[in-house]
Scaffold this motif. Structure first.
Motif, PDB file in Angstrom:
ATOM      1  N   ARG A   1     -69.130 -31.865  17.534  1.00  0.00           N
ATOM      2  CA  ARG A   1     -67.748 -31.405  17.541  1.00  0.00           C
ATOM      3  C   ARG A   1     -66.853 -32.247  16.631  1.00  0.00           C
ATOM      4  O   ARG A   1     -65.850 -31.762  16.126  1.00  0.00           O
ATOM      5  N   LEU A   2     -67.210 -33.511  16.448  1.00  0.00           N
ATOM      6  CA  LEU A   2     -66.410 -34.408  15.621  1.00  0.00           C
ATOM      7  C   LEU A   2     -67.323 -35.078  14.594  1.00  0.00           C
ATOM      8  O   LEU A   2     -67.542 -36.279  14.630  1.00  0.00           O
ATOM      9  N   PRO A   3     -67.908 -34.307  13.682  1.00  0.00           N
ATOM     10  CA  PRO A   3     -68.854 -34.887  12.724  1.00  0.00           C
ATOM     11  C   PRO A   3     -68.157 -35.772  11.707  1.00  0.00           C
ATOM     12  O   PRO A   3     -66.943 -35.715  11.545  1.00  0.00           O
ATOM     13  N   LYS A   4     -68.952 -36.580  11.045  1.00  0.00           N
ATOM     14  CA  LYS A   4     -68.425 -37.494  10.044  1.00  0.00           C
ATOM     15  C   LYS A   4     -69.156 -37.273   8.735  1.00  0.00           C
ATOM     16  O   LYS A   4     -70.241 -36.717   8.696  1.00  0.00           O
ATOM     17  N   SER A   5     -68.541 -37.735   7.649  1.00  0.00           N
ATOM     18  CA  SER A   5     -69.142 -37.510   6.339  1.00  0.00           C
ATOM     19  C   SER A   5     -68.926 -38.716   5.445  1.00  0.00           C
ATOM     20  O   SER A   5     -68.072 -39.562   5.704  1.00  0.00           O
ATOM     21  N   ALA A   6     -69.727 -38.774   4.393  1.00  0.00           N
ATOM     22  CA  ALA A   6     -69.560 -39.750   3.318  1.00  0.00           C
ATOM     23  C   ALA A   6     -69.554 -38.988   2.005  1.00  0.00           C
ATOM     24  O   ALA A   6     -70.220 -37.955   1.866  1.00  0.00           O
ATOM     25  N   GLY A   7     -68.807 -39.498   1.024  1.00  0.00           N
ATOM     26  CA  GLY A   7     -68.686 -38.804  -0.251  1.00  0.00           C
ATOM     27  C   GLY A   7     -69.955 -38.878  -1.075  1.00  0.00           C
ATOM     28  O   GLY A   7     -70.843 -39.714  -0.852  1.00  0.00           O
ATOM     29  N   TRP A   8     -70.057 -37.990  -2.065  1.00  0.00           N
ATOM     30  CA  TRP A   8     -71.241 -37.925  -2.912  1.00  0.00           C
ATOM     31  C   TRP A   8     -71.501 -39.228  -3.651  1.00  0.00           C
ATOM     32  O   TRP A   8     -72.650 -39.547  -3.964  1.00  0.00           O
ATOM     33  N   GLN A   9     -70.475 -39.978  -3.952  1.00  0.00           N
ATOM     34  CA  GLN A   9     -70.680 -41.215  -4.710  1.00  0.00           C
ATOM     35  C   GLN A   9     -71.465 -42.244  -3.908  1.00  0.00           C
ATOM     36  O   GLN A   9     -72.009 -43.200  -4.454  1.00  0.00           O
ATOM     37  N   HIS A  10     -71.554 -42.047  -2.577  1.00  0.00           N
ATOM     38  CA  HIS A  10     -72.299 -42.986  -1.737  1.00  0.00           C
ATOM     39  C   HIS A  10     -73.780 -42.645  -1.643  1.00  0.00           C
ATOM     40  O   HIS A  10     -74.508 -43.275  -0.878  1.00  0.00           O
ATOM     41  N   TYR A  11     -74.221 -41.662  -2.434  1.00  0.00           N
ATOM     42  CA  TYR A  11     -75.606 -41.231  -2.281  1.00  0.00           C
ATOM     43  C   TYR A  11     -76.618 -42.367  -2.455  1.00  0.00           C
ATOM     44  O   TYR A  11     -77.590 -42.443  -1.683  1.00  0.00           O
TER      45      TYR A  11
ATOM     46  N   GLY B   1     -72.147 -24.268  12.179  1.00  0.00           N
ATOM     47  CA  GLY B   1     -72.333 -25.631  12.650  1.00  0.00           C
ATOM     48  C   GLY B   1     -71.229 -26.585  12.252  1.00  0.00           C
ATOM     49  O   GLY B   1     -71.203 -27.723  12.718  1.00  0.00           O
ATOM     50  N   VAL B   2     -70.310 -26.154  11.387  1.00  0.00           N
ATOM     51  CA  VAL B   2     -69.222 -27.049  10.970  1.00  0.00           C
ATOM     52  C   VAL B   2     -68.339 -27.329  12.186  1.00  0.00           C
ATOM     53  O   VAL B   2     -67.747 -26.414  12.761  1.00  0.00           O
ATOM     54  N   ASN B   3     -68.260 -28.588  12.571  1.00  0.00           N
ATOM     55  CA  ASN B   3     -67.571 -28.995  13.800  1.00  0.00           C
ATOM     56  C   ASN B   3     -68.044 -28.191  15.011  1.00  0.00           C
ATOM     57  O   ASN B   3     -67.269 -27.877  15.912  1.00  0.00           O
ATOM     58  N   GLY B   4     -69.324 -27.828  15.005  1.00  0.00           N
ATOM     59  CA  GLY B   4     -69.888 -27.076  16.105  1.00  0.00           C
ATOM     60  C   GLY B   4     -69.542 -25.607  16.075  1.00  0.00           C
ATOM     61  O   GLY B   4     -69.952 -24.859  16.963  1.00  0.00           O
ATOM     62  N   LEU B   5     -68.823 -25.164  15.055  1.00  0.00           N
ATOM     63  CA  LEU B   5     -68.395 -23.766  14.970  1.00  0.00           C
ATOM     64  C   LEU B   5     -68.920 -23.159  13.664  1.00  0.00           C
ATOM     65  O   LEU B   5     -70.113 -23.144  13.439  1.00  0.00           O
ATOM     66  N   ALA B   6     -68.066 -22.652  12.840  1.00  0.00           N
ATOM     67  CA  ALA B   6     -68.473 -22.044  11.573  1.00  0.00           C
ATOM     68  C   ALA B   6     -67.309 -22.161  10.593  1.00  0.00           C
ATOM     69  O   ALA B   6     -66.143 -22.230  11.002  1.00  0.00           O
ATOM     70  N   ALA B   7     -67.624 -22.190   9.305  1.00  0.00           N
ATOM     71  CA  ALA B   7     -66.574 -22.345   8.295  1.00  0.00           C
ATOM     72  C   ALA B   7     -66.963 -21.631   7.012  1.00  0.00           C
ATOM     73  O   ALA B   7     -68.148 -21.514   6.676  1.00  0.00           O
ATOM     74  N   HIS B   8     -65.944 -21.169   6.291  1.00  0.00           N
ATOM     75  CA  HIS B   8     -66.160 -20.536   4.993  1.00  0.00           C
ATOM     76  C   HIS B   8     -66.607 -21.572   3.969  1.00  0.00           C
ATOM     77  O   HIS B   8     -66.214 -22.741   4.015  1.00  0.00           O
ATOM     78  N   THR B   9     -67.390 -21.096   3.014  1.00  0.00           N
ATOM     79  CA  THR B   9     -67.853 -21.918   1.896  1.00  0.00           C
ATOM     80  C   THR B   9     -66.960 -21.686   0.681  1.00  0.00           C
ATOM     81  O   THR B   9     -66.450 -20.586   0.485  1.00  0.00           O
TER      82      THR B   9
ATOM     83  N   PHE C   1     -64.866 -15.125  15.446  1.00  0.00           N
ATOM     84  CA  PHE C   1     -66.313 -15.336  15.518  1.00  0.00           C
ATOM     85  C   PHE C   1     -67.112 -14.056  15.750  1.00  0.00           C
ATOM     86  O   PHE C   1     -68.333 -14.111  15.825  1.00  0.00           O
ATOM     87  N   ASN C   2     -66.452 -12.904  15.863  1.00  0.00           N
ATOM     88  CA  ASN C   2     -67.198 -11.670  16.092  1.00  0.00           C
ATOM     89  C   ASN C   2     -68.082 -11.314  14.893  1.00  0.00           C
ATOM     90  O   ASN C   2     -69.180 -10.781  15.056  1.00  0.00           O
TER      91      ASN C   2
END
Length: 796
Positions: A252-262, A643-651, A702-703
């Motif tokens: 529900r509260l995911p975290k991320s790191a930027g691409w430069q940290h690859y 799955g974005v924040n446990g739900l769904a999101a547009h790309t 979500f329908n």
């Protein structure tokens, strides 16, 4: 736009209503700033309702840092962008605590007289967000110089942590003429040390951004990783339970790191256990693809390891003819073949891990890849979805890091012989043949979401940056003709290395019933329906407009006119339920195909429906969605990630329509877990077979995602069609969910979606588990931090 004058803001708790306090502080451009707090519960962050001329237009939580707040921890500020069309004829802006009678001080009277010039610039409108991890995002816009790109700085005390320029497209700015005033900052990896860091974000005028400062405290492995270590050390059931709870919170509260940290991320999370590699089964051969450069060949051979080079046959082939080398490996008894391009390298122990992917019945398999940097560092990861033949036609991201069974190679060569007539078979012919053989046999393909293949530093950064390849174009034409007689393939104008398949339409086009729900909003409805009637070149069309309690006279007159013009108008005088409205309209549809279309869709290219019909009539395709754009041509919808924040999101929401996107995917028709019902096409029989839209669980949101996921459970694919482009002003007609009842309904929908379709154990097959699922970064906006489970995945 100049900063507006306002009445004296309220800075003291009201004697009449001491429960709350707050004030509007100003309007910079189209962004309203202020603060609000609950004086009896300072840790509570109240929701503020903004009204223009008495009409509610926005809700915003007061949880941002605002130094002028007179009490508490000062995290009681808010900033909300108001659409310019709301402000054009506005006279009064007020705000109140949502669902309360308390009105914030400092109401704004419009239009106002600009302040007397003092030589200083007006405040820069801004917002900064941080949801955890090492990624900070937001936007910054100077109303006195709307085309200027503001520079911002992140400081910890006197130390400069990071700097950037606000020149990225940002979804929060889609209603402006220019939206390229956003930013994303990758904070230094060393800040993930488990300590508290207070970071101030300021613009180039020295002003703090709304939402600054942020408080950062994180570890690379995340809280669940820390708990796993404790659980292993103490073998405690309570710690194991806490680990599961932590996983749920990360969902529900995911975290991320930027691409430069690859490079750091790779070292932390992508190491293989070299002490216990899988036991090699069968006999593996290596197909070296080389242009004759012996130095590059040696680099690749060295990466295999001495033990494997001596134990497994290596056959070298020129890329223009792989037949002799393949025949040599097959005659030597190899039951699996791993191609590697000279100069590329395998990660340590990659060979047994890749080989093991074929031991469970998969006909071929692949892992992820990246590229060597100039100093040998890791860079530019290609984090791949499950096997998708549509994406493969557009760009081959699957071959680097692939391994093939001897059986699929033989099947591919058998298919190619009639085409090549015993002539040379190049590497593109081979991969096209393998794709066709896989499709015809409905065979299983395995994907190990781990970086096991390192491309040479000389290789292109992304598929769209490669040189156009005539051999691959011919191979894809052959593949598509065998998939559907009459199909053709063309190069994309802006990206000639990427391809587009043109699937044939039948001589007699099926009827398409387009369903358009509406309530008032004459201008939107008129633009939509007239576009369908006059600007869409599909001839066999039925339009069904569902009137959900319209009362506006212009709308009612227009609906009467449409009835006389052959448009079906279905009255639905009941409370709004998007699922019910469309299900009822579908019962009136006479078309073989049904299209769900929002009333805020605008037609910009006449062939959009032909493109979608050609896709949806293909075997195994269950539903097709369009590429939807904001009026300023930013992407509003490029598919849905579940799955974005446990739900769904547009790309694609941070992209302009012509941008390539991650691995070129903003330009390539491809499979997705879901597409939006704002413009969705499917067979009526498929719609009926899954029970239509879920009226009880998802009356509003979500329908469409639920519908698509049910369709996939039937073994059908959902496609996002990059070549069908339309304008969509999202939720322009329905507006915001303001009332407690609507908010409660939204919470129920979210909870039901999470429990049905989203969990820590589930992963969107068309989205990599090591990509970010933060709302802040958005899909493809960064790396998962920490990564999610990376079990082998299989094509449907």
């Amino acid at each position: 736009m100049t900063e507006h004058l306002m009445e004296q803001p309220q800075t003291e708790v009201s004697a009449i209503q001491p429960h709350f306090s707050g004030a509007i502080l100003g309007l910079q451009g189209d962004v309203l700033h202020g603060w609000a707090m609950d004086n009896t519960q300072e840790e509570h962050r109240p929701v503020v309702e903004v009204l223009i001329d008495g009409a509610s237009v926005a809700l915003i939580r007061a949880d941002q840092y605002e130094p002028s707040v007179p009490a508490g921890d000062r995290f009681h500020g808010f900033a909300v962008q108001l659409r310019q069309r709301w402000l054009d004829e506005a006279r009064l802006i007020t705000a109140r605590i949502a669902n309360q009678s308390f009105v914030l001080g400092g109401q704004l009277l419009l239009p106002t007289v600009p302040p007397v010039s003092s030589g200083e610039s007006a405040s820069v409108a801004s917002q900064v967000w941080h949801t955890g991890g090492l990624r900070v995002g937001g936007w910054c816009w100077d109303p006195k110089a709307p085309n200027r790109h503001v520079d911002i700085t992140v400081r910890e005390g006197d130390r400069i942590v990071a700097q950037t320029t606000c020149n990225e497209h940002h979804q929060a700015l889609v209603y402006r003429a220019t939206s390229d005033h956003g930013f994303g900052i990758d904070l230094p990896w060393e800040l993930a040390d488990g300590k508290l860091h207070v970071l101030e974000i300021v613009n180039d005028l020295g002003q703090a951004l709304a939402g600054s400062p942020i408080r950062l405290c994180c570890l690379p492995e995340g809280i669940e990783g820390l708990l796993r270590q404790l659980s292993s050390a103490h073998n405690g059931a309570a710690l194991a339970l806490m680990t599961e709870v932590a996983k749920e919170q990360s969902l529900r509260l995911p975290k991320s790191a930027g691409w430069q940290h690859y490079p750091h991320w790779f070292e932390a999370f992508q190491g293989l256990d070299e002490q216990q590699p899988p036991q090699l089964q069968g006999k593996l051969g290596v197909l070296m693809l080389s242009d004759g450069n012996t130095l590059h060949e040696k680099i690749s051979l060295n990466s295999l390891g001495v033990r494997h080079v001596s134990a497994h046959p290596v056959s070298i082939a020129g890329p223009s003819n792989v037949l002799p080398a393949l025949a040599e490996l097959l005659e030597a008894g190899c039951d699996r073949v791993l191609p590697i391009t000279a100069g590329d390298r395998l990660a340590p122990s990659a060979l047994p891990h890749l080989s093991a992917l074929l031991d469970d019945g998969s006909v071929w398999a692949y892992a992820d890849c990246d590229r060597d940097g100039p100093q040998g560092e890791r860079s530019l990861p290609w984090l791949k979805p499950v096997w998708d033949i549509d994406l493969f036609i557009g760009a081959d991201i699957f071959t680097p890091g692939a391994i093939y069974s001897a059986n699929i190679i033989r099947n591919a060569l058998s298919l190619l012989m009639s085409y090549k007539n015993n002539a040379e078979v190049n590497v593109n012919d081979l991969t096209a043949g393998i794709a066709l053989a896989t499709q015809q046999a409905r065979a299983r393909v395995a994907h190990l979401p781990r970086v096991l293949y390192h491309r040479s530093v000389q290789r292109p950064a992304s598929p769209e940056q490669t040189q156009p390849c005539p051999q691959r174009l011919q191979a894809m034409k052959w593949l598509c003709k065998n998939l559907a007689p009459g199909a053709t393939v063309s190069q994309l104008v802006d990206y000639p290395a990427l391809f587009r398949a043109h699937w044939p339409l039948p001589p007699e086009l099926p009827r398409v019933s387009l369903i358009v729900p509406t309530r008032d909003n004459y201008k939107l409805l008129h633009a939509c329906v007239e576009g369908l009637l006059n600007e869409t070149d599909y001839p066999n069309l039925e339009i069904i407009v569902v009137d959900n309690q319209s009362s506006d006279r212009l709308t009612l007159d227009y609906l009467s006119e449409l009835s006389k013009r052959g448009v079906k108008v279905v009255r639905h005088p009941y409370p709004f339920n998007y699922s019910t409205i469309n299900n009822r309209a579908a019962s009136y549809a006479t078309g073989e195909l049904i299209g769900l279309v929002n009333n805020d869709i605008e037609i910009i290219e006449p062939n959009w429906l032909n493109e979608m019909v050609a896709q949806v009539l293909r075997p195994d395709v269950g539903a097709v969605g369009a590429k939807l754009l904001w009026p300023n041509m930013m992407v509003q919808h490029g598919g849905v990630v579940v799955g974005v924040n446990g739900l769904a999101a547009h790309t694609g929401n941070s992209l302009e329509q012509r941008d390539s996107g991650y691995l070129g995917t903003n330009q390539i028709t491809r499979r997705q877990s879901a597409v939006t019902a704002a413009c969705l096409l499917l067979r009526k029989s498929v719609f009926d077979s899954v029970g239509g839209l879920n009226e009880r669980a998802y009356p509003v949101a979500f329908n469409d995602v639920d519908l698509c996921l049910k369709i996939q459970q039937q073994g059908l694919h959902v496609l996002w069609c990059a070549s069908a482009k339309l304008i969509h002003a999202e939720s322009a007609s329905r507006g915001k969910d303001l009332s407690p009842e609507k908010q409660a309904r939204a919470t129920r929908e979210q909870n039901h979606f999470r429990s049905t379709w989203s969990s820590p154990e589930k992963s969107d097959p068309y989205y990599h588990p090591n990509l970010s699922i933060d709302y802040l970064s958005g899909p493809y906006g960064g790396l998962a931090f920490p990564p999610r489970e990376a079990a082998t995945r299989y094509s449907n």
